[in-house]
Design a protein around this motif. Sequence first.
Motif, PDB file in Angstrom:
ATOM      1  N   ALA A  25      38.449   5.276 -39.647  1.00  0.00           N
ATOM      2  CA  ALA A  25      39.209   6.317 -38.947  1.00  0.00           C
ATOM      3  C   ALA A  25      38.424   6.834 -37.737  1.00  0.00           C
ATOM      4  CB  ALA A  25      39.544   7.456 -39.905  1.00  0.00           C
ATOM      5  N   ASN A  26      37.116   7.010 -37.899  1.00  0.00           N
ATOM      6  CA  ASN A  26      36.304   7.501 -36.776  1.00  0.00           C
ATOM      7  C   ASN A  26      36.223   6.485 -35.648  1.00  0.00           C
ATOM      8  OD1 ASN A  26      35.164  10.231 -37.009  1.00  0.00           O
ATOM      9  ND2 ASN A  26      34.477   9.498 -38.995  1.00  0.00           N
ATOM     10  N   ILE A  27      36.169   5.206 -35.988  1.00  0.00           N
ATOM     11  CA  ILE A  27      36.119   4.147 -34.975  1.00  0.00           C
ATOM     12  C   ILE A  27      37.468   4.064 -34.249  1.00  0.00           C
ATOM     13  CG2 ILE A  27      35.982   1.627 -34.698  1.00  0.00           C
ATOM     14  CD1 ILE A  27      33.847   1.754 -37.008  1.00  0.00           C
ATOM     15  N   GLU A  28      38.550   4.110 -35.026  1.00  0.00           N
ATOM     16  CA  GLU A  28      39.885   4.016 -34.422  1.00  0.00           C
ATOM     17  C   GLU A  28      40.191   5.246 -33.580  1.00  0.00           C
ATOM     18  OE1 GLU A  28      42.383   3.060 -37.776  1.00  0.00           O
ATOM     19  OE2 GLU A  28      41.826   0.932 -37.694  1.00  0.00           O
ATOM     20  N   HIS A  29      39.633   6.377 -33.983  1.00  0.00           N
ATOM     21  CA  HIS A  29      39.815   7.615 -33.224  1.00  0.00           C
ATOM     22  C   HIS A  29      39.268   7.465 -31.800  1.00  0.00           C
ATOM     23  CE1 HIS A  29      40.411  11.872 -32.692  1.00  0.00           C
ATOM     24  NE2 HIS A  29      39.157  12.043 -32.343  1.00  0.00           N
ATOM     25  N   ARG A  30      38.276   6.602 -31.622  1.00  0.00           N
ATOM     26  CA  ARG A  30      37.704   6.325 -30.290  1.00  0.00           C
ATOM     27  C   ARG A  30      38.480   5.231 -29.565  1.00  0.00           C
ATOM     28  NH1 ARG A  30      34.841   9.552 -27.613  1.00  0.00           N
ATOM     29  NH2 ARG A  30      33.797   7.840 -26.556  1.00  0.00           N
ATOM     30  N   GLY A  31      39.535   4.720 -30.174  1.00  0.00           N
ATOM     31  CA  GLY A  31      40.302   3.644 -29.559  1.00  0.00           C
ATOM     32  C   GLY A  31      39.656   2.283 -29.754  1.00  0.00           C
ATOM     33  N   ALA A  32      38.664   2.205 -30.616  1.00  0.00           N
ATOM     34  CA  ALA A  32      37.986   0.933 -30.886  1.00  0.00           C
ATOM     35  C   ALA A  32      38.576   0.276 -32.134  1.00  0.00           C
ATOM     36  CB  ALA A  32      36.489   1.178 -31.054  1.00  0.00           C
ATOM     37  N   VAL A  33      38.181  -0.979 -32.370  1.00  0.00           N
ATOM     38  CA  VAL A  33      38.731  -1.750 -33.489  1.00  0.00           C
ATOM     39  C   VAL A  33      37.682  -1.846 -34.599  1.00  0.00           C
ATOM     40  CG1 VAL A  33      39.601  -4.033 -34.176  1.00  0.00           C
ATOM     41  CG2 VAL A  33      40.146  -3.109 -31.904  1.00  0.00           C
ATOM     42  N   ALA A  34      38.073  -1.465 -35.814  1.00  0.00           N
ATOM     43  CA  ALA A  34      37.182  -1.581 -36.977  1.00  0.00           C
ATOM     44  C   ALA A  34      37.491  -2.907 -37.672  1.00  0.00           C
ATOM     45  CB  ALA A  34      37.408  -0.413 -37.933  1.00  0.00           C
ATOM     46  N   LEU A  35      36.565  -3.859 -37.549  1.00  0.00           N
ATOM     47  CA  LEU A  35      36.823  -5.215 -38.045  1.00  0.00           C
ATOM     48  C   LEU A  35      36.073  -5.458 -39.360  1.00  0.00           C
ATOM     49  CD1 LEU A  35      38.041  -8.038 -37.317  1.00  0.00           C
ATOM     50  CD2 LEU A  35      35.846  -8.556 -36.217  1.00  0.00           C
TER      51      LEU A  35
ATOM     52  N   ASP B 232      36.499  -1.461 -27.798  1.00  0.00           N
ATOM     53  CA  ASP B 232      35.313  -2.033 -28.451  1.00  0.00           C
ATOM     54  C   ASP B 232      35.649  -2.537 -29.855  1.00  0.00           C
ATOM     55  OD1 ASP B 232      33.655  -1.535 -26.323  1.00  0.00           O
ATOM     56  OD2 ASP B 232      32.804   0.322 -27.147  1.00  0.00           O
ATOM     57  N   ILE B 233      34.794  -3.426 -30.343  1.00  0.00           N
ATOM     58  CA  ILE B 233      34.967  -3.952 -31.706  1.00  0.00           C
ATOM     59  C   ILE B 233      33.722  -3.604 -32.521  1.00  0.00           C
ATOM     60  CG2 ILE B 233      35.250  -6.062 -33.092  1.00  0.00           C
ATOM     61  CD1 ILE B 233      36.449  -7.364 -30.551  1.00  0.00           C
ATOM     62  N   VAL B 234      33.933  -3.064 -33.725  1.00  0.00           N
ATOM     63  CA  VAL B 234      32.804  -2.766 -34.609  1.00  0.00           C
ATOM     64  C   VAL B 234      32.972  -3.530 -35.920  1.00  0.00           C
ATOM     65  CG1 VAL B 234      31.458  -0.980 -35.768  1.00  0.00           C
ATOM     66  CG2 VAL B 234      32.637  -0.449 -33.626  1.00  0.00           C
ATOM     67  N   PRO B 235      32.233  -4.642 -36.088  1.00  0.00           N
ATOM     68  CA  PRO B 235      32.299  -5.376 -37.349  1.00  0.00           C
ATOM     69  C   PRO B 235      31.512  -4.656 -38.457  1.00  0.00           C
ATOM     70  CG  PRO B 235      31.472  -6.751 -35.526  1.00  0.00           C
ATOM     71  CD  PRO B 235      31.404  -5.327 -35.084  1.00  0.00           C
ATOM     72  N   ASN B 236      31.931  -4.895 -39.692  1.00  0.00           N
ATOM     73  CA  ASN B 236      31.282  -4.328 -40.873  1.00  0.00           C
ATOM     74  C   ASN B 236      31.622  -5.298 -42.002  1.00  0.00           C
ATOM     75  OD1 ASN B 236      30.392  -2.492 -42.967  1.00  0.00           O
ATOM     76  ND2 ASN B 236      31.112  -0.750 -41.763  1.00  0.00           N
TER      77      ASN B 236
ATOM     78  N   SER C  55      31.246   8.672 -31.383  1.00  0.00           N
ATOM     79  CA  SER C  55      31.431   9.338 -30.086  1.00  0.00           C
ATOM     80  C   SER C  55      30.372   8.885 -29.099  1.00  0.00           C
ATOM     81  CB  SER C  55      31.327  10.862 -30.221  1.00  0.00           C
ATOM     82  OG  SER C  55      32.175  11.300 -31.228  1.00  0.00           O
ATOM     83  N   ALA C  56      29.153   8.684 -29.593  1.00  0.00           N
ATOM     84  CA  ALA C  56      28.053   8.331 -28.693  1.00  0.00           C
ATOM     85  C   ALA C  56      28.090   6.862 -28.275  1.00  0.00           C
ATOM     86  CB  ALA C  56      26.717   8.633 -29.375  1.00  0.00           C
TER      87      ALA C  56
ATOM     88  N   GLN D 131      28.179  15.953 -43.944  1.00  0.00           N
ATOM     89  CA  GLN D 131      28.429  14.836 -44.865  1.00  0.00           C
ATOM     90  C   GLN D 131      28.502  13.547 -44.072  1.00  0.00           C
ATOM     91  OE1 GLN D 131      32.200  16.789 -46.514  1.00  0.00           O
ATOM     92  NE2 GLN D 131      32.761  14.657 -46.618  1.00  0.00           N
ATOM     93  N   GLY D 132      28.788  12.433 -44.745  1.00  0.00           N
ATOM     94  CA  GLY D 132      28.711  11.126 -44.101  1.00  0.00           C
ATOM     95  C   GLY D 132      29.628  10.966 -42.908  1.00  0.00           C
ATOM     96  N   ARG D 133      30.864  11.465 -43.033  1.00  0.00           N
ATOM     97  CA  ARG D 133      31.841  11.238 -41.958  1.00  0.00           C
ATOM     98  C   ARG D 133      31.457  11.957 -40.679  1.00  0.00           C
ATOM     99  NH1 ARG D 133      36.654  13.172 -45.622  1.00  0.00           N
ATOM    100  NH2 ARG D 133      35.213  12.284 -47.104  1.00  0.00           N
ATOM    101  N   ALA D 134      30.686  13.038 -40.784  1.00  0.00           N
ATOM    102  CA  ALA D 134      30.224  13.742 -39.580  1.00  0.00           C
ATOM    103  C   ALA D 134      29.205  12.869 -38.849  1.00  0.00           C
ATOM    104  CB  ALA D 134      29.618  15.084 -39.963  1.00  0.00           C
ATOM    105  N   ALA D 135      28.355  12.182 -39.602  1.00  0.00           N
ATOM    106  CA  ALA D 135      27.390  11.255 -38.998  1.00  0.00           C
ATOM    107  C   ALA D 135      28.149  10.116 -38.310  1.00  0.00           C
ATOM    108  CB  ALA D 135      26.450  10.701 -40.070  1.00  0.00           C
ATOM    109  N   GLU D 136      29.209   9.630 -38.964  1.00  0.00           N
ATOM    110  CA  GLU D 136      30.020   8.550 -38.378  1.00  0.00           C
ATOM    111  C   GLU D 136      30.696   9.028 -37.090  1.00  0.00           C
ATOM    112  OE1 GLU D 136      32.726   7.882 -41.577  1.00  0.00           O
ATOM    113  OE2 GLU D 136      31.201   6.985 -42.866  1.00  0.00           O
ATOM    114  N   HIS D 137      31.181  10.264 -37.126  1.00  0.00           N
ATOM    115  CA  HIS D 137      31.885  10.810 -35.967  1.00  0.00           C
ATOM    116  C   HIS D 137      30.947  10.910 -34.765  1.00  0.00           C
ATOM    117  CE1 HIS D 137      34.780  13.127 -33.727  1.00  0.00           C
ATOM    118  NE2 HIS D 137      33.857  14.044 -33.486  1.00  0.00           N
ATOM    119  N   ILE D 138      29.745  11.429 -35.008  1.00  0.00           N
ATOM    120  CA  ILE D 138      28.780  11.600 -33.915  1.00  0.00           C
ATOM    121  C   ILE D 138      28.351  10.238 -33.370  1.00  0.00           C
ATOM    122  CG2 ILE D 138      26.409  12.374 -33.433  1.00  0.00           C
ATOM    123  CD1 ILE D 138      27.047  14.754 -35.360  1.00  0.00           C
TER     124      ILE D 138
END
Length: 456
Positions: free
Chosen positions: A130-140, A117-121, A110-111, A100-107
């Motif tokens: 949640a997947n971005i924060e799980h990597r210690g990055a910031v979801a902006l 890091d910062i990921v704007p959206n 991770s890559a 499902q979608g969250r598995a694509a986000e997770h992969i």
Amino acid sequence: MKFETIIEPFRIKTVEPIRQTTREERLSAIRGAHYNVFQLNAEDVLIDLLTDSGTGAMSVYQWAGMMRGDESYAGARSFHTFVKSVAGITGFRHVIPTHQGRAAEHILSSAMLQPGDIVPNNTHFDTTRANIEHRGAVALNLPIHEGHQPQTLHPFKGNMDVVALERVLRENAGTVPLVMITVTNNSEGGQPVSMENIRRTSELCRAHGVPFFIDACRFAENAWFIKTREPGYADKAPLEIAQEMFKLADGCTMSAKKDGMANIGGFLAMNDDALAVTCRNSLILTEGFPTYGGLAGYDLEAIAVGLYEALDPDYLQYRVRSVEYLAEKMLAAGIPTVRPAGGHALYLDARAWLSHIPQHQYPGWALSVALYVEGGIRACEIGSVMFGRQPDGSERPADLELVRLAFPRRVYTQSHMDYVAEVLLYLNTISQDLRGVRIVEQPAALRHFTAKFALL
Ligand code: F0G
């Protein structure tokens, strides 16, 4: 002559009975569920508008495709059918199936992401965040300011604030490894993003050398809004519009449970060869072999067909019109909603409607309970229960107290929507009698799924 009735562009071949219950039965069911609609048995629900994810009806062509499913472990025919379908719409060189979608986000996270890091959206969906924060990055989140104003009309209220994005890219060179845009913008009310906004985002990313990915869950609905609202697109087919949209990006994540018209599935797609190798290696570890990912061969077939059915103009017209139809009835009755109506859902503005219930007594949650008790309708609070608890355990009220009525695809008819409207109009007559709720017990995270409540 133009007729007003919404014509569902399908005949019904298989039916699934839904069950009427009495108000007393529903009261007893919701008490047993500790006033949390996520804890109800679906059998006790008459009209289920909890989500549009994986809840749609498949077509005869999808079911026929499922019979063709090739369940070979490696190199299955169904995989090639799937890749051809996805590539025909997105144009991406690498297509990686996920469950499902969250598995694509997770992969993807991770890559691509490192701590800090910062990921704007425009607005991250919860699982993306949640997947971005799980990597210690910031979801902006960088939505345009109209995105936060329920009553303000804007044709593309889901747009990214490109001025803010430009600043973020300029001031954080080297720490933004990825920019995403979510179409349609689910967390801001299912609002579309214009082609112009996607193009400007793409240009900014290319100028700064940052990969640009689309969260494409509702790409077909977004294409329809571009066709009907953006100058220059009226004569283009939704498929052409979708192709143009994907051409502006370097890749996408997708939940096929939405505009893939399937009950399960998703994918990750991209052009970068080296990134694809990393993602496939991670896929083998977490999902499965690259030619099936997290799916059965028959799922790949159902999605391959569904992606194109989602782009059918008759279907899209019915879909978007159904939500708008309910929204018009709310507007006429003076019931506040996020305007304009979204593509997959109508969002009730519980804070404006139940203004006598303070935010700390969760007006959206109280409304979701009342919808069930009075009409057997299940909907989802998107407000202070969902977002109010901070990581340190403190409470902060959410920006908006919304209740989302999400429309499963090809499941309900105009008369179901007439019924939903009737229940909401009735609730409007007793709205002043509705009381808030308090939380009796809650988990540390994602509390809305399992928390227990009491009526005040
Ligand atoms: N992105 C968006 C915009 C979504 O709406 C969802 C799911 C996902 C990603 C994750 O996809 O569920 O297949 O893992 N949204 C559902 C909803 C759950 O109810 O809005 P998934």
